[in-house]
Design an enzyme around this catalytic site. Structure first.
Site, PDB file in Angstrom:
ATOM      1  N   LYS A  13       0.557  -1.172   0.145  1.00 21.35           N
ATOM      2  CA  LYS A  13       0.262   0.006   0.149  1.00 21.35           C
ATOM      3  C   LYS A  13       0.768   1.146  -0.039  1.00 21.35           C
ATOM      4  CE  LYS A  13      -1.792  -1.083   3.322  1.00 21.35           C
ATOM      5  NZ  LYS A  13      -1.487  -2.079   3.951  1.00 21.35           N
ATOM      6  N   ARG A  88      -9.699   1.084   9.429  1.00 19.79           N
ATOM      7  CA  ARG A  88      -8.883  -0.538   9.390  1.00 19.79           C
ATOM      8  C   ARG A  88     -10.203  -1.258  10.440  1.00 19.79           C
ATOM      9  NH1 ARG A  88      -3.449   0.558   9.502  1.00 19.79           N
ATOM     10  NH2 ARG A  88      -2.440  -1.312   9.123  1.00 19.79           N
ATOM     11  N   ARG A 127      11.137  -6.043   4.397  1.00 19.58           N
ATOM     12  CA  ARG A 127      11.424  -4.013   4.101  1.00 19.58           C
ATOM     13  C   ARG A 127      12.460  -3.514   5.563  1.00 19.58           C
ATOM     14  NH1 ARG A 127       5.247  -1.660   5.308  1.00 19.58           N
ATOM     15  NH2 ARG A 127       5.516  -3.213   7.242  1.00 19.58           N
ATOM     16  N   ARG A 160      11.778  -2.464  10.655  1.00 19.89           N
ATOM     17  CA  ARG A 160      10.575  -1.337  11.906  1.00 19.89           C
ATOM     18  C   ARG A 160       9.951  -2.873  13.118  1.00 19.89           C
ATOM     19  NH1 ARG A 160       5.259   0.107   8.771  1.00 19.89           N
ATOM     20  NH2 ARG A 160       4.360  -1.306  10.253  1.00 19.89           N
ATOM     21  N   ARG A 171      -0.246  -9.681  13.744  1.00 21.93           N
ATOM     22  CA  ARG A 171      -1.071  -7.930  12.961  1.00 21.93           C
ATOM     23  C   ARG A 171      -1.553  -9.022  11.648  1.00 21.93           C
ATOM     24  NH1 ARG A 171       4.613  -5.440  10.490  1.00 21.93           N
ATOM     25  NH2 ARG A 171       2.314  -3.798   9.577  1.00 21.93           N
TER      26      ARG A 171
HETATM   27  P1  ADP Z   1       2.508  -1.820   3.127  1.00 23.53           P
HETATM   28  O1  ADP Z   1       2.071  -0.339   3.192  1.00 23.53           O
HETATM   29  O2  ADP Z   1       1.179  -1.947   2.549  1.00 23.53           O
HETATM   30  O3  ADP Z   1       2.567  -2.270   4.663  1.00 23.53           O
HETATM   31  P2  ADP Z   1       4.483  -1.438   1.301  1.00 23.53           P
HETATM   32  O4  ADP Z   1       4.279  -0.765   0.431  1.00 23.53           O
HETATM   33  O5  ADP Z   1       5.758  -1.175   3.318  1.00 23.53           O
HETATM   34  O6  ADP Z   1       3.107  -2.415   2.017  1.00 23.53           O
HETATM   35  O7  ADP Z   1       5.765  -3.116   1.242  1.00 23.53           O
HETATM   36  C1  ADP Z   1       6.041  -3.829   2.028  1.00 23.53           C
HETATM   37  C2  ADP Z   1       7.140  -4.516   1.338  1.00 23.53           C
HETATM   38  O8  ADP Z   1       6.618  -4.878  -0.264  1.00 23.53           O
HETATM   39  C3  ADP Z   1       8.453  -3.704   1.472  1.00 23.53           C
HETATM   40  O9  ADP Z   1       9.376  -3.903   1.455  1.00 23.53           O
HETATM   41  C4  ADP Z   1       7.871  -2.941  -0.479  1.00 23.53           C
HETATM   42  O10 ADP Z   1       9.243  -2.238  -1.173  1.00 23.53           O
HETATM   43  C5  ADP Z   1       8.379  -4.300  -0.860  1.00 23.53           C
HETATM   44  N1  ADP Z   1       6.747  -3.779  -2.981  1.00 23.53           N
HETATM   45  C6  ADP Z   1       5.969  -3.531  -2.338  1.00 23.53           C
HETATM   46  N2  ADP Z   1       5.017  -3.820  -3.057  1.00 23.53           N
HETATM   47  C7  ADP Z   1       5.760  -5.093  -4.197  1.00 23.53           C
HETATM   48  C8  ADP Z   1       6.097  -5.980  -5.486  1.00 23.53           C
HETATM   49  N3  ADP Z   1       4.832  -5.490  -5.939  1.00 23.53           N
HETATM   50  N4  ADP Z   1       6.350  -6.556  -5.576  1.00 23.53           N
HETATM   51  C9  ADP Z   1       7.749  -7.267  -4.287  1.00 23.53           C
HETATM   52  N5  ADP Z   1       7.816  -6.136  -3.394  1.00 23.53           N
HETATM   53  C10 ADP Z   1       6.906  -5.353  -3.295  1.00 23.53           C
HETATM   54  P1  AMP Z   2       1.043   0.075   8.996  1.00 23.95           P
HETATM   55  O1  AMP Z   2       2.017   1.779   9.111  1.00 23.95           O
HETATM   56  O2  AMP Z   2      -0.623   0.504   8.132  1.00 23.95           O
HETATM   57  O3  AMP Z   2       1.301  -1.562   8.864  1.00 23.95           O
HETATM   58  O4  AMP Z   2       0.434   0.499  10.633  1.00 23.95           O
HETATM   59  C1  AMP Z   2       1.248  -0.147  11.467  1.00 23.95           C
HETATM   60  C2  AMP Z   2       0.281  -0.131  12.834  1.00 23.95           C
HETATM   61  O5  AMP Z   2       0.001   1.204  13.287  1.00 23.95           O
HETATM   62  C3  AMP Z   2      -0.578  -0.921  13.100  1.00 23.95           C
HETATM   63  O6  AMP Z   2      -0.219  -2.362  12.637  1.00 23.95           O
HETATM   64  C4  AMP Z   2      -1.174  -0.003  13.418  1.00 23.95           C
HETATM   65  O7  AMP Z   2      -1.372  -0.743  14.649  1.00 23.95           O
HETATM   66  C5  AMP Z   2      -1.263   0.872  14.081  1.00 23.95           C
HETATM   67  N1  AMP Z   2      -2.603   1.671  12.845  1.00 23.95           N
HETATM   68  C6  AMP Z   2      -2.239   2.389  11.835  1.00 23.95           C
HETATM   69  N2  AMP Z   2      -3.547   2.548  11.266  1.00 23.95           N
HETATM   70  C7  AMP Z   2      -4.351   2.218  11.974  1.00 23.95           C
HETATM   71  C8  AMP Z   2      -5.996   2.738  11.945  1.00 23.95           C
HETATM   72  N3  AMP Z   2      -6.445   2.585  10.419  1.00 23.95           N
HETATM   73  N4  AMP Z   2      -6.287   1.963  12.648  1.00 23.95           N
HETATM   74  C9  AMP Z   2      -5.700   1.778  14.221  1.00 23.95           C
HETATM   75  N5  AMP Z   2      -4.676   1.089  13.997  1.00 23.95           N
HETATM   76  C10 AMP Z   2      -3.848   1.697  13.115  1.00 23.95           C
END
Ligand code: ADP
Ligand code: AMP
Length: 220
Positions: A13, A88, A127, A160, A171
């Site tokens: 995302k 969420r 990541r 992270r 999660r």
């Molecule tokens: P989210 O915001 O949904 O938690 P991220 O955008 O941080 O996810 O992506 C999670 C991990 O996967 C990151 O390390 C990113 O570089 C990698 N990633 C994102 N999209 C793709 C894809 N289409 N193919 C392979 N790796 C990806």
């Molecule tokens: P993310 O960066 O989106 O993976 O979010 C990291 C963490 O932040 C999640 O695992 C939750 O603990 C908290 N968080 C982020 N967005 C929300 C939301 N909309 N509602 C509740 N918790 C959230």
């Protein structure tokens, strides 16, 4: 365009939202980024949310909804917005509808990035994020030019705390139980756009542009 992007943690995302923000020239609003910024700066909000985030639970709806209500009132949202990681829960989605309604705005679409759990685990555990600017990398799929250092600001990359394997499982459970029902919620509203998120970063991005009906030269 008023958009949100939905999917499991690690689905991609943030990566897609970052690219879409540049393409569509609308702010990318990530609740996770806002919470991490507050934790890093040891603010009152940061101290309230730290434990929930580190344990893989959701932050309570009341805190999250108030935060987003304020954020959506900022003038940059007048040109549109892209929400990432919010809503969420069904309660958050209903609150978002009410906030937008009060502002005389409408959500156009919810983009659902569909990625199976096995791929998610590999993406999250690989990541790495910049300690300074928060830019996201992947050790295999999207590595930085210089190992362990951010391409943009040269600062060290870290994993992270909540991306360690034990918390990732928690999660994912939280996601399936509390967030996945939003797929049906937006489908019922006729706003859901489903995208297969398993391809490469570039191909998923192209698919999102296609499904949104954005042409190569739009917004340039
Ligand atoms: P989210 O915001 O949904 O938690 P991220 O955008 O941080 O996810 O992506 C999670 C991990 O996967 C990151 O390390 C990113 O570089 C990698 N990633 C994102 N999209 C793709 C894809 N289409 N193919 C392979 N790796 C990806
Ligand atoms: P993310 O960066 O989106 O993976 O979010 C990291 C963490 O932040 C999640 O695992 C939750 O603990 C908290 N968080 C982020 N967005 C929300 C939301 N909309 N509602 C509740 N918790 C959230």
């Amino acid at each position: 365009m008023n958009l949100l992007i939905l999917g499991a943690p690690g689905a991609g995302k943030g990566t897609m939202a970052q690219m879409l923000q540049e393409k569509l020239n609308i702010p990318h609003i990530s609740t996770g980024d806002i919470f991490r910024y507050n934790i890093k700066n040891d603010t009152e909000l940061g101290r309230k949310v730290k434990q929930y985030i580190e344990s893989g639970a959701l932050v309570p709806d009341s805190l999250t909804v108030d935060l987003m209500k304020d954020r959506l009132q900022k003038p940059d949202c007048l040109k549109g917005f892209l929400l990432d990681g919010f809503p969420r829960t069904i309660n958050q989605a209903e609150s978002l509808d009410a906030i937008l309604d009060e502002m005389n705005l409408n959500l156009d679409n919810a983009i659902y990035l569909e990625v199976p759990d096995e791929v998610i685990i590999e993406r999250i555990t690989g990541r790495r994020v910049c300690t300074e600017c928060g830019k996201t990398y992947h050790i295999k799929n999207n590595p930085p030019i210089r190992e362990g250092l951010c391409d943009v600001c040269g600062k060290p990359l870290i994993q992270r705390e909540d991306d360690k394997e034990a918390t990732v499982i928690k999660r994912l459970e939280t996601y399936h139980r509390q967030t996945e029902p939003l797929v049906a919620y937006y489908k019922n509203q006729g706003k859901l756009l489903v995208v297969n998120g398993e391809g490469s970063i570039d191909s998923v991005f192209q698919e999102i542009l296609r499904i949104l009906g954005v042409q190569e030269n739009d917004f340039n």
